[in-house]
Scaffold this active site. Sequence first.
Site, PDB file in Angstrom:
ATOM      1  N   LYS A 169       2.376  -9.483  -6.047  1.00 45.71           N
ATOM      2  CA  LYS A 169       1.184  -9.409  -6.902  1.00 45.71           C
ATOM      3  C   LYS A 169       1.243  -8.171  -7.803  1.00 45.71           C
ATOM      4  O   LYS A 169       0.888  -8.234  -8.987  1.00 45.71           O
ATOM      5  CB  LYS A 169      -0.077  -9.365  -6.033  1.00 45.71           C
ATOM      6  N   ASP A 170       1.729  -7.069  -7.253  1.00 43.08           N
ATOM      7  CA  ASP A 170       1.878  -5.865  -8.073  1.00 43.08           C
ATOM      8  C   ASP A 170       2.954  -6.058  -9.144  1.00 43.08           C
ATOM      9  O   ASP A 170       2.854  -5.520 -10.243  1.00 43.08           O
ATOM     10  CB  ASP A 170       2.213  -4.650  -7.202  1.00 43.08           C
ATOM     11  N   SER A 216      -6.770   0.026   3.244  1.00 42.80           N
ATOM     12  CA  SER A 216      -7.474  -0.225   1.994  1.00 42.80           C
ATOM     13  C   SER A 216      -8.882  -0.719   2.239  1.00 42.80           C
ATOM     14  O   SER A 216      -9.144  -1.418   3.220  1.00 42.80           O
ATOM     15  CB  SER A 216      -6.734  -1.292   1.181  1.00 42.80           C
ATOM     16  N   HIS A 231      -3.033   5.063   3.819  1.00 46.49           N
ATOM     17  CA  HIS A 231      -2.392   4.277   4.870  1.00 46.49           C
ATOM     18  C   HIS A 231      -2.941   4.599   6.249  1.00 46.49           C
ATOM     19  O   HIS A 231      -2.823   3.810   7.170  1.00 46.49           O
ATOM     20  CB  HIS A 231      -0.871   4.472   4.804  1.00 46.49           C
TER      21      HIS A 231
END
Lengths: 243, 389
Positions: B235-236, B211, B207
């Site tokens: 999405k996860d 990413s 963080h």
Amino acid sequence: MKKALLLIALFAGIVAAQPAPTYAAGDGAVPPEMEWSFRGFNPEWDVEQIFRGYKVATQVCMACHSFKYIKHRDLMKLGFSEEQVASLADEMGLGLDDKLISALTTEAALMSYGTEIPDLSLMNMARPHGADYLHALLVGYEEAPEGVSVPAGKHYNKYFPGHVIAMPKPLTMDGQVEYPEGSKVEPTVDQMAKDVSAFIEWTGEPILVKRKTLGVYVLLYLLIFTILSYMLMKSIWSDVKKK
Amino acid sequence: MKNFINWFDDRLPIFSVIKHSTTEYPAPKNLNYWWNFGSLALICLVTQILTGLFLAMHYKPDAATAFDSIQHIMRDVEWGWLLRYVHMVGAHFFFIVVYIHIFRGLYFGSYKQPREVLWGLGVVILFLMILTAFMGYVLPWGQMSYWGATVITNLLSVIPLVGDNVVVWLWGGYSVGDPTLNRFFALHFLMPFVIVGVVFLHLWALHHKGSNNPKGIDLKKETDWIPFHPYYTIKDTFGLGVYFIFFLGMVFYAPNILGHTDNYIPANPMVTPSHIVPEWYFLPFYAILRAIPSKLIGVVAMVAAILILFALPWLDRSKVRAATFRPIYKQMFWIFLINCFVLGWVGANPPEGMYVLIGRVATVLYFAFFLLLPVVSRFEKTKPVPTSL
Ligand code: HEM
């Protein structure tokens, strides 16, 4: 995408390659695959078969082997009533909660057979090919081929790794065990071998059928969950401009 | 309520930190599905800890009763079979997920500046996972548990001068036995929590720098970023659903397929199994160990195979991250990946005949990937890299 497929194929290949080392040269022949009620998509316990197998196990195998994870009360999970099970236990001079332990002691076994005798409860889980192997082993006794010498007190078995086994052929003749009245099958050697193998499948994993049946509902639920989350994802992402 | 939250947050900013690093956390908008595996790994860890905790309430870390206590869990404990199978299959899937996660990093150059520390922490996690799984596999006290533990702990005897003493100290006796099982249980219980700590640092580092992305570029435009929530949370979630179909499919239909049948035979120090095979996730390392005739150098090579991952960010000199724009590295990546499978396959087979030769070639190839990188990354002609998404 093509690469993802390649990866999956590679992974599948490795999984398939896994049991390979178990069958190096000198090991037993690969047992033929049989039909079992507990395999496939709609698995169930064939209670009649397991009961016949119980007869073979208690009347023949238990002369030497134990089933230390099994007590008569466990049979109630297959639908037998407490009275039925109690009377079966009583016939063997056992209580409902006594484990199925053979009278043959370890010392006596070592004296007579020169080896410890394995407990049979988990046998199908402890051997590649499970019930297929067990059935094959029980009917796999034959004359040793030319040039193979079998030491005194040992026996030749096609399916046993190394082929020389200390267990004398346990199922020797048709009708060795009396099957319950009204049985659909005759107690031939082959049939007894099958039935006791089915019994041992059950003793190995009594929850097997429950596990697979429950699995259907779990997977259905997951499928719905996944489809819904996919739809939700598409709608949430619809406002993100592509590239 | 709102007032209380504000009051509390002012004194200990727990709520704003959570908000900042989960919901508001900006993520590149083009992350593909390979980026799902990080959050999946987290789910794996939580699953192992929860199921492990409940298993530990029924398991007995005693050589005389350990094997029976597993059967007690399988037969007598309510839903014990499910707990055990989820934990057991969970360990396999944890490694599948983490290996994919690592190869994702390799392909898209996530290990590079400015994420070297993040990558290094990942390698620490891998190392701790290997130790944890090794000790966990000993706990059911089957034949493979016992003999696997014997073979692997024996490797420490190669340490010069003190090796034999170290092994005796580790065993708590002159062979793997009850004291070994006892301490392995204690450590197997502890280690996952150490992993949680390192995972925390791993996420902190993530963080801090943000990413990487499939193009491997530094994103400067505001519009290249989207908030983690709701985009990546959903999405996860979808990814988790797909993953659970595979994972629970295995739990319910083939829980033992990746395990060795010998582990359903109680440990017996008098009977050596004909082939002692480690779990599949150790096989590539096991193959490297056996490829080298000298035991000492074999052990060194096996450890080096993991340690060398730490050096990767400095071995690879290329400024371009993603393999997409690196024609030579891309080839190397695929060869390296396939080679890892080859090593795994060699590790599963007895060290005889052609397996010895293939194992040696594959071991050389494994290290060649790393050792060629400094040269290749210098001379490689990269493709033009876009400046924004
Ligand atoms: C990084 C996370 C973990 C990994 C990779 C892992 C891996 C494993 C493996 C491979 C086994 C042997 C499976 C079998 O054949 O039964 C095992 C067993 C076991 N683990 Fe873990 N584990 C993890 C976390 C935990 C935690 C957090 C606990 C306890 C708090 C725990 C408790 C146990 C127990 C009691 C067993 C023996 C029961 C059994 O064999 O199923 N594990 N673990």
